[in-house]
Write a protein that holds these residues in place. Structure first.
Motif, PDB file in Angstrom:
ATOM      1  N   PHE A  48      13.193  19.806 -65.983  1.00  0.00           N
ATOM      2  CA  PHE A  48      11.985  19.791 -66.808  1.00  0.00           C
ATOM      3  C   PHE A  48      11.606  18.358 -67.106  1.00  0.00           C
ATOM      4  O   PHE A  48      12.408  17.579 -67.627  1.00  0.00           O
ATOM      5  N   LEU A  49      10.372  18.006 -66.769  1.00  0.00           N
ATOM      6  CA  LEU A  49       9.887  16.634 -66.980  1.00  0.00           C
ATOM      7  C   LEU A  49       8.567  16.672 -67.725  1.00  0.00           C
ATOM      8  O   LEU A  49       7.679  17.470 -67.414  1.00  0.00           O
ATOM      9  N   VAL A  50       8.448  15.804 -68.720  1.00  0.00           N
ATOM     10  CA  VAL A  50       7.188  15.592 -69.441  1.00  0.00           C
ATOM     11  C   VAL A  50       6.683  14.200 -69.087  1.00  0.00           C
ATOM     12  O   VAL A  50       7.432  13.220 -69.204  1.00  0.00           O
ATOM     13  N   ALA A  51       5.468  14.111 -68.608  1.00  0.00           N
ATOM     14  CA  ALA A  51       4.873  12.827 -68.224  1.00  0.00           C
ATOM     15  C   ALA A  51       3.499  12.697 -68.869  1.00  0.00           C
ATOM     16  O   ALA A  51       2.865  13.702 -69.228  1.00  0.00           O
ATOM     17  N   ASP A  64      -7.136   7.033 -73.176  1.00  0.00           N
ATOM     18  CA  ASP A  64      -7.074   8.485 -73.302  1.00  0.00           C
ATOM     19  C   ASP A  64      -5.863   8.988 -72.512  1.00  0.00           C
ATOM     20  O   ASP A  64      -5.804   8.822 -71.291  1.00  0.00           O
ATOM     21  N   PHE A  65      -4.906   9.602 -73.203  1.00  0.00           N
ATOM     22  CA  PHE A  65      -3.687  10.075 -72.563  1.00  0.00           C
ATOM     23  C   PHE A  65      -3.775  11.572 -72.292  1.00  0.00           C
ATOM     24  O   PHE A  65      -4.431  12.313 -73.026  1.00  0.00           O
ATOM     25  N   ALA A  66      -3.104  11.985 -71.220  1.00  0.00           N
ATOM     26  CA  ALA A  66      -3.020  13.401 -70.875  1.00  0.00           C
ATOM     27  C   ALA A  66      -1.561  13.746 -70.592  1.00  0.00           C
ATOM     28  O   ALA A  66      -0.840  12.970 -69.964  1.00  0.00           O
ATOM     29  N   GLU A  67      -1.138  14.915 -71.061  1.00  0.00           N
ATOM     30  CA  GLU A  67       0.264  15.323 -70.952  1.00  0.00           C
ATOM     31  C   GLU A  67       0.441  16.350 -69.839  1.00  0.00           C
ATOM     32  O   GLU A  67      -0.372  17.270 -69.688  1.00  0.00           O
ATOM     33  N   PHE A  68       1.521  16.182 -69.084  1.00  0.00           N
ATOM     34  CA  PHE A  68       1.831  17.091 -67.983  1.00  0.00           C
ATOM     35  C   PHE A  68       3.287  17.537 -68.085  1.00  0.00           C
ATOM     36  O   PHE A  68       4.172  16.730 -68.369  1.00  0.00           O
ATOM     37  N   HIS A  69       3.508  18.828 -67.857  1.00  0.00           N
ATOM     38  CA  HIS A  69       4.847  19.383 -67.802  1.00  0.00           C
ATOM     39  C   HIS A  69       5.139  19.796 -66.361  1.00  0.00           C
ATOM     40  O   HIS A  69       4.336  20.498 -65.736  1.00  0.00           O
ATOM     41  N   VAL A  70       6.275  19.350 -65.855  1.00  0.00           N
ATOM     42  CA  VAL A  70       6.654  19.638 -64.474  1.00  0.00           C
ATOM     43  C   VAL A  70       7.990  20.371 -64.485  1.00  0.00           C
ATOM     44  O   VAL A  70       8.956  19.918 -65.123  1.00  0.00           O
ATOM     45  N   LEU A  71       8.045  21.495 -63.793  1.00  0.00           N
ATOM     46  CA  LEU A  71       9.274  22.258 -63.639  1.00  0.00           C
ATOM     47  C   LEU A  71       9.662  22.250 -62.168  1.00  0.00           C
ATOM     48  O   LEU A  71       8.827  22.555 -61.299  1.00  0.00           O
ATOM     49  N   VAL A  72      10.916  21.894 -61.894  1.00  0.00           N
ATOM     50  CA  VAL A  72      11.394  21.830 -60.510  1.00  0.00           C
ATOM     51  C   VAL A  72      12.675  22.645 -60.405  1.00  0.00           C
ATOM     52  O   VAL A  72      13.612  22.461 -61.188  1.00  0.00           O
ATOM     53  N   GLN A  73      12.666  23.565 -59.440  1.00  0.00           N
ATOM     54  CA  GLN A  73      13.873  24.294 -59.102  1.00  0.00           C
ATOM     55  C   GLN A  73      13.927  24.398 -57.582  1.00  0.00           C
ATOM     56  O   GLN A  73      12.955  24.055 -56.904  1.00  0.00           O
ATOM     57  N   PRO A  74      15.040  24.810 -57.016  1.00  0.00           N
ATOM     58  CA  PRO A  74      15.132  24.862 -55.548  1.00  0.00           C
ATOM     59  C   PRO A  74      13.956  25.609 -54.922  1.00  0.00           C
ATOM     60  O   PRO A  74      13.680  26.759 -55.264  1.00  0.00           O
ATOM     61  N   ASN A  75      13.221  24.881 -54.061  1.00  0.00           N
ATOM     62  CA  ASN A  75      12.109  25.437 -53.282  1.00  0.00           C
ATOM     63  C   ASN A  75      10.885  25.800 -54.116  1.00  0.00           C
ATOM     64  O   ASN A  75       9.986  26.479 -53.605  1.00  0.00           O
ATOM     65  N   SER A  76      10.803  25.351 -55.372  1.00  0.00           N
ATOM     66  CA  SER A  76       9.639  25.681 -56.200  1.00  0.00           C
ATOM     67  C   SER A  76       9.338  24.539 -57.166  1.00  0.00           C
ATOM     68  O   SER A  76      10.262  23.905 -57.686  1.00  0.00           O
ATOM     69  N   VAL A  77       8.046  24.312 -57.383  1.00  0.00           N
ATOM     70  CA  VAL A  77       7.584  23.312 -58.349  1.00  0.00           C
ATOM     71  C   VAL A  77       6.407  23.897 -59.114  1.00  0.00           C
ATOM     72  O   VAL A  77       5.525  24.521 -58.520  1.00  0.00           O
ATOM     73  N   ALA A  78       6.399  23.703 -60.426  1.00  0.00           N
ATOM     74  CA  ALA A  78       5.274  24.138 -61.260  1.00  0.00           C
ATOM     75  C   ALA A  78       4.747  22.937 -62.042  1.00  0.00           C
ATOM     76  O   ALA A  78       5.526  22.178 -62.614  1.00  0.00           O
TER      77      ALA A  78
END
Length: 301
Positions: A48-51, A64-78
């Motif tokens: 889990f990454l917050v950027a 102006d900032f924008a927040e993104f959440h990234v989820l990474v698991q084997p063979n999948s990214v959200a």
């Protein structure tokens, strides 16, 4: 590899993703509650990454900032765009998920062979590259402020304070993102990250280091500009005080003579003298003129 894009995620989208991926309750809570600092956490096989991306609004001189959440698991990214904007700062709802994501993150087939972490690299690379125009905009406004300081603009102090706040926010974001990259690099060996991808991430880290150094330089420069402005303001106030003091002394001279002859003692020869009044007026004018000449030569007037 499967890629999931959420340009404007709501609680239903997050609940559906959490159920499908069997996310940890704490991770699910983080996804629902946005407005977090950049960070990197692992929940089992899920990374889990917050950027935070940045976009400079020149009209208002704000970052102006924008927040993104990234989820990474084997063979999948959200990827969840929490502020409904895309990585470049544009509206995240104007283009379809697939079109926007394919063009930005899935365009390099060779890079994608390195696994889902390659998509994570693409996200970080795009965000960090976006810091450059922000810093360029801040630098341009800093140069404009430098010219205003020496022109004597009274409103420049407020502009310095406002721009300094934007630089500080940018510095905090860059520092937090640096911590995220260091955490990623610390796990290279443990999670068997390919050497090629390590090199890509090192390049992102180098660019982020440059951005961090530039924000520190801007902050120091604005602090120096504020100090110079305070010095110039003090000098201008000192010049004003000299003029006020000079005119006060000039006015004091005739006031003193008038006060002496206004005491109304019985024995004051000049009161009954024919030329007493012209003499008093002459003395007033002479003293005032002499003080004016002295102050003028001393550059007090």
């Amino acid at each position: 590899m499967t890629m999931f894009f959420f340009p404007a995620p709501d609680e239903d989208d997050i609940a559906e993703l959490a159920d499908a991926w069997r996310l940890h309750p704490l991770l699910r809570e983080d996804l629902v509650n946005a407005h977090q600092r950049p960070k990197l956490e692992r929940y089992g096989e899920v990374l889990f990454l917050v950027a935070r991306s940045a976009r400079y609004v020149d009209e208002t001189e704000e970052v102006d900032f924008a927040e993104f959440h990234v989820l990474v698991q084997p063979n999948s990214v959200a990827l969840l765009c929490q502020d409904h904007r895309w990585l470049d700062g544009s509206d995240g709802t104007t283009l379809g998920d697939t079109e926007r994501g394919d063009r930005t993150l899935l365009g390099d087939a060779n890079l994608l062979k390195l696994g889902p972490e390659a998509v994570l690299y693409g996200i970080l690379d795009t965000i960090v590259d976006g810091y450059r125009p922000v810093l360029a905009g801040l630098s341009t406004d800093k140069e404009q402020i430098e010219r205003e300081v020496f022109s004597g603009d009274a409103a420049v102090a407020e502009r310095i304070y406002r721009l300094s706040q934007e630089v500080i926010d940018m510095q905090h974001t860059a520092a937090a993102m640096s911590d995220v990259l260091r955490s990623l690099q610390a796990g290279f060996d443990k999670y068997a990250i390919p050497e090629e991808l390590r090199a890509y991430l090192q390049d992102v880290s180098d660019h982020l280091t440059q951005a961090s150094r530039r924000t520190v330089e801007l902050r120091d420069a604005l602090a120096q500009i504020l100090s110079v402005n305070a010095t110039l303001v003090a000098q201008r106030q000192n010049e004003d005080m000299k003029k006020i003091s000079g005119w006060a002394a000039i006015i004091f001279a005739p006031t003193l003579i008038g006060a002496i002859y206004g005491m109304n003692f019985d024995i004051m020869p000049e009161l009954h003298w024919t030329y007493g009044y012209p003499m008093a007026i002459g003395l007033m004018f002479a003293f005032a003129l002499a003080l004016f000449i002295i102050f003028k030569r001393s550059k007090w007037m």
